[in-house]
Design a protein around this motif. Structure first.
Motif, PDB file in Angstrom:
ATOM      1  N   PRO A 195       0.811  -1.220   0.000  1.00 27.02           N
ATOM      2  CA  PRO A 195       0.000   0.000   0.000  1.00 27.02           C
ATOM      3  C   PRO A 195       0.842   1.266   0.000  1.00 27.02           C
ATOM      4  O   PRO A 195       1.852   1.358   0.716  1.00 27.02           O
ATOM      5  N   LEU A 196       0.432   2.239  -0.812  1.00 26.24           N
ATOM      6  CA  LEU A 196       1.020   3.565  -0.743  1.00 26.24           C
ATOM      7  C   LEU A 196       0.492   4.268   0.506  1.00 26.24           C
ATOM      8  O   LEU A 196      -0.599   3.942   1.002  1.00 26.24           O
ATOM      9  N   PRO A 197       1.230   5.209   1.046  1.00 22.85           N
ATOM     10  CA  PRO A 197       0.816   5.870   2.293  1.00 22.85           C
ATOM     11  C   PRO A 197      -0.591   6.452   2.223  1.00 22.85           C
ATOM     12  O   PRO A 197      -0.917   7.192   1.295  1.00 22.85           O
ATOM     13  N   GLY A 198      -1.411   6.104   3.209  1.00 20.03           N
ATOM     14  CA  GLY A 198      -2.744   6.676   3.340  1.00 20.03           C
ATOM     15  C   GLY A 198      -3.815   6.065   2.470  1.00 20.03           C
ATOM     16  O   GLY A 198      -4.990   6.442   2.585  1.00 20.03           O
ATOM     17  N   THR A 199      -3.461   5.105   1.628  1.00 15.93           N
ATOM     18  CA  THR A 199      -4.462   4.588   0.687  1.00 15.93           C
ATOM     19  C   THR A 199      -5.474   3.664   1.359  1.00 15.93           C
ATOM     20  O   THR A 199      -6.651   3.675   1.005  1.00 15.93           O
ATOM     21  N   VAL A 200      -5.042   2.868   2.309  1.00 15.70           N
ATOM     22  CA  VAL A 200      -5.981   1.990   3.015  1.00 15.70           C
ATOM     23  C   VAL A 200      -7.000   2.829   3.772  1.00 15.70           C
ATOM     24  O   VAL A 200      -8.215   2.572   3.710  1.00 15.70           O
ATOM     25  N   GLU A 201      -6.511   3.844   4.460  1.00 11.90           N
ATOM     26  CA  GLU A 201      -7.407   4.711   5.223  1.00 11.90           C
ATOM     27  C   GLU A 201      -8.386   5.450   4.303  1.00 11.90           C
ATOM     28  O   GLU A 201      -9.571   5.617   4.649  1.00 11.90           O
ATOM     29  N   ALA A 202      -7.909   5.888   3.147  1.00 10.53           N
ATOM     30  CA  ALA A 202      -8.797   6.574   2.195  1.00 10.53           C
ATOM     31  C   ALA A 202      -9.878   5.634   1.686  1.00 10.53           C
ATOM     32  O   ALA A 202     -11.053   6.021   1.569  1.00 10.53           O
ATOM     33  N   MET A 203      -9.498   4.398   1.401  1.00  8.11           N
ATOM     34  CA  MET A 203     -10.487   3.417   0.957  1.00  8.11           C
ATOM     35  C   MET A 203     -11.528   3.166   2.044  1.00  8.11           C
ATOM     36  O   MET A 203     -12.732   3.048   1.759  1.00  8.11           O
ATOM     37  N   GLU A 204     -11.091   3.100   3.276  1.00  5.47           N
ATOM     38  CA  GLU A 204     -12.019   2.897   4.388  1.00  5.47           C
ATOM     39  C   GLU A 204     -13.000   4.061   4.493  1.00  5.47           C
ATOM     40  O   GLU A 204     -14.193   3.856   4.782  1.00  5.47           O
ATOM     41  N   ARG A 205     -12.546   5.281   4.235  1.00  8.13           N
ATOM     42  CA  ARG A 205     -13.435   6.443   4.288  1.00  8.13           C
ATOM     43  C   ARG A 205     -14.478   6.386   3.176  1.00  8.13           C
ATOM     44  O   ARG A 205     -15.652   6.735   3.387  1.00  8.13           O
ATOM     45  N   LEU A 206     -14.066   5.941   1.979  1.00  4.53           N
ATOM     46  CA  LEU A 206     -15.023   5.815   0.890  1.00  4.53           C
ATOM     47  C   LEU A 206     -16.060   4.740   1.207  1.00  4.53           C
ATOM     48  O   LEU A 206     -17.251   4.903   0.914  1.00  4.53           O
ATOM     49  N   ARG A 207     -15.613   3.656   1.787  1.00  3.87           N
ATOM     50  CA  ARG A 207     -16.541   2.587   2.177  1.00  3.87           C
ATOM     51  C   ARG A 207     -17.526   3.087   3.227  1.00  3.87           C
ATOM     52  O   ARG A 207     -18.729   2.810   3.160  1.00  3.87           O
ATOM     53  N   ALA A 208     -17.017   3.831   4.199  1.00  5.90           N
ATOM     54  CA  ALA A 208     -17.878   4.349   5.266  1.00  5.90           C
ATOM     55  C   ALA A 208     -18.929   5.299   4.709  1.00  5.90           C
ATOM     56  O   ALA A 208     -20.041   5.403   5.250  1.00  5.90           O
ATOM     57  N   ALA A 209     -18.593   5.985   3.610  1.00  7.53           N
ATOM     58  CA  ALA A 209     -19.545   6.906   2.984  1.00  7.53           C
ATOM     59  C   ALA A 209     -20.551   6.175   2.107  1.00  7.53           C
ATOM     60  O   ALA A 209     -21.486   6.790   1.587  1.00  7.53           O
ATOM     61  N   GLY A 210     -20.377   4.869   1.929  1.00  8.48           N
ATOM     62  CA  GLY A 210     -21.319   4.071   1.154  1.00  8.48           C
ATOM     63  C   GLY A 210     -21.183   4.220  -0.346  1.00  8.48           C
ATOM     64  O   GLY A 210     -22.130   3.915  -1.092  1.00  8.48           O
ATOM     65  N   LEU A 211     -20.026   4.669  -0.812  1.00  9.97           N
ATOM     66  CA  LEU A 211     -19.836   4.862  -2.252  1.00  9.97           C
ATOM     67  C   LEU A 211     -19.600   3.530  -2.966  1.00  9.97           C
ATOM     68  O   LEU A 211     -18.751   2.753  -2.546  1.00  9.97           O
ATOM     69  N   PRO A 212     -20.326   3.263  -4.047  1.00 14.46           N
ATOM     70  CA  PRO A 212     -20.035   2.076  -4.850  1.00 14.46           C
ATOM     71  C   PRO A 212     -18.647   2.201  -5.477  1.00 14.46           C
ATOM     72  O   PRO A 212     -18.304   3.242  -6.047  1.00 14.46           O
ATOM     73  N   LEU A 213     -17.845   1.128  -5.371  1.00 19.01           N
ATOM     74  CA  LEU A 213     -16.472   1.150  -5.861  1.00 19.01           C
ATOM     75  C   LEU A 213     -16.227  -0.019  -6.797  1.00 19.01           C
ATOM     76  O   LEU A 213     -16.755  -1.109  -6.603  1.00 19.01           O
ATOM     77  N   ALA A 214     -15.384   0.229  -7.790  1.00 21.99           N
ATOM     78  CA  ALA A 214     -14.868  -0.857  -8.623  1.00 21.99           C
ATOM     79  C   ALA A 214     -13.386  -0.613  -8.828  1.00 21.99           C
ATOM     80  O   ALA A 214     -12.979   0.497  -9.185  1.00 21.99           O
ATOM     81  N   LEU A 215     -12.595  -1.621  -8.576  1.00 20.68           N
ATOM     82  CA  LEU A 215     -11.160  -1.554  -8.817  1.00 20.68           C
ATOM     83  C   LEU A 215     -10.913  -2.088 -10.224  1.00 20.68           C
ATOM     84  O   LEU A 215     -11.138  -3.272 -10.487  1.00 20.68           O
ATOM     85  N   VAL A 216     -10.506  -1.194 -11.117  1.00 21.89           N
ATOM     86  CA  VAL A 216     -10.386  -1.532 -12.536  1.00 21.89           C
ATOM     87  C   VAL A 216      -8.908  -1.538 -12.903  1.00 21.89           C
ATOM     88  O   VAL A 216      -8.226  -0.533 -12.771  1.00 21.89           O
ATOM     89  N   THR A 217      -8.420  -2.673 -13.350  1.00 19.87           N
ATOM     90  CA  THR A 217      -6.985  -2.818 -13.527  1.00 19.87           C
ATOM     91  C   THR A 217      -6.628  -3.553 -14.811  1.00 19.87           C
ATOM     92  O   THR A 217      -7.327  -4.479 -15.222  1.00 19.87           O
ATOM     93  N   ASN A 218      -5.517  -3.129 -15.430  1.00 19.72           N
ATOM     94  CA  ASN A 218      -4.954  -3.845 -16.563  1.00 19.72           C
ATOM     95  C   ASN A 218      -3.981  -4.928 -16.116  1.00 19.72           C
ATOM     96  O   ASN A 218      -3.347  -5.571 -16.953  1.00 19.72           O
ATOM     97  N   THR A 219      -3.850  -5.123 -14.829  1.00 17.41           N
ATOM     98  CA  THR A 219      -2.948  -6.150 -14.311  1.00 17.41           C
ATOM     99  C   THR A 219      -3.317  -7.523 -14.867  1.00 17.41           C
ATOM    100  O   THR A 219      -4.479  -7.927 -14.818  1.00 17.41           O
ATOM    101  N   THR A 220      -2.329  -8.227 -15.387  1.00 15.80           N
ATOM    102  CA  THR A 220      -2.570  -9.556 -15.944  1.00 15.80           C
ATOM    103  C   THR A 220      -1.724 -10.622 -15.262  1.00 15.80           C
ATOM    104  O   THR A 220      -1.703 -11.765 -15.696  1.00 15.80           O
TER     105      THR A 220
END
Length: 262
Positions: free
Chosen positions: A21-46
């Motif tokens: 994790p980059l600094p602060g990213t886990v906490e930011a994700m937790e804040r978005l979840r707490a706000a009830g925002l629908p999320l999708a992690l979209v990646t070109n990772t193969t």
């Protein structure tokens, strides 16, 4: 955050680098979840399956599950089933994502079987001369060329590494073909993500570190683009881009504050 109906988030270079994790990213994700925002992690990772990605992110503390992740291999499989049903496919990719290529007939690389489609995923040690030349010969015999993405490079803990886009350009020019791209920046990829969340483009945000494939591609489809200065971000590519991001942040960690201001 009431004005935002969905957030699309790139993973590598935005949330993590080399899966840390980059600094602060886990906490930011937790804040978005707490706000009830629908999320999708979209990646070109193969290099990993959806299940593997979800497990790794959860292990690092991100509040995500398999259902939150949309990968280029998953979208590619759907594209092949629709446009090339029953085709024999030669896969050249780093990492084993066969689990996510459901319904696709993959050649094992041995024997003289002719491929109907050459499928390029992410680059790695597998992209040696013999493998690239074999793909080139199939293309010369009339195989279609499908690319999961056009990324030229990606960020690792050791710096920038070449990605499949660098090899794709050579194959296209040598074989005189043009690849059909299924991952970002393809418009269909973003449309699939929005459909997954039941959201419209006008109410969605896309957060990425690639100004062209993540941000400007999303903006062309009516999605608000947010460029972060982490991962593969380079000031020179930002200056040379053929468009302007809607927002530029130092990090994904700054996204909750941006949304709250909006």
């Amino acid at each position: 955050m009431e004005r935002i109906g969905a957030v699309l988030i790139d993973i590598d270079g935005v949330l993590t680098v080399s899966w840390k994790p980059l600094p602060g990213t886990v906490e930011a994700m937790e804040r978005l979840r707490a706000a009830g925002l629908p999320l999708a992690l979209v990646t070109n990772t193969t290099s990993r399956t959806r299940a593997s990605i979800a497990a790794k992110l959860a292990e690092e503390g991100f509040p995500v599950g398999v259902e939150d992740i949309l990968t280029a291999p998953v979208v590619t499989a759907a594209y092949l089933r629709e446009h090339y049903p029953g085709a024999r496919c030669l896969l050249l990719s780093s990492g084993d994502v066969r689990e996510d290529l459901e319904g696709v007939t993959l050649l094992d690389g041995s024997g003289d079987a002719t491929a109907d489609v050459v499928v390029l995923g992410g680059a790695g040690a597998e992209f040696g001369y013999a493998a690239l030349n074999a793909a080139f010969r199939h293309l010369q015999r009339g195989a279609a060329l499908i690319a999961m993405h056009r990324n030229l490079y990606w960020r690792t803990a050791d710096g920038l590494d070449l990605d499949a886009g660098a090899f794709l350009l050579g194959l296209e020019r040598a074989a005189r073909v043009e690849a059909e791209v299924t991952g970002k920046p393809a418009a269909a990829f973003f449309a699939t993500a929005l459909a997954h969340l039941g959201a419209t483009a006008s109410e969605a945000l896309m957060v990425g570190d690639d100004i062209e494939s993540d941000v400007l591609a999303a903006q062309r489809g009516g999605i608000t683009g947010v460029l972060v200065r982490t991962g593969k971000y380079l000031p020179e590519t930002h200056r040379a881009a053929d468009g302007t991001p809607d927002h530029v942040l130092d990090s994904f960690a700054d996204l909750p504050a941006l949304l709250e201001r909006g």
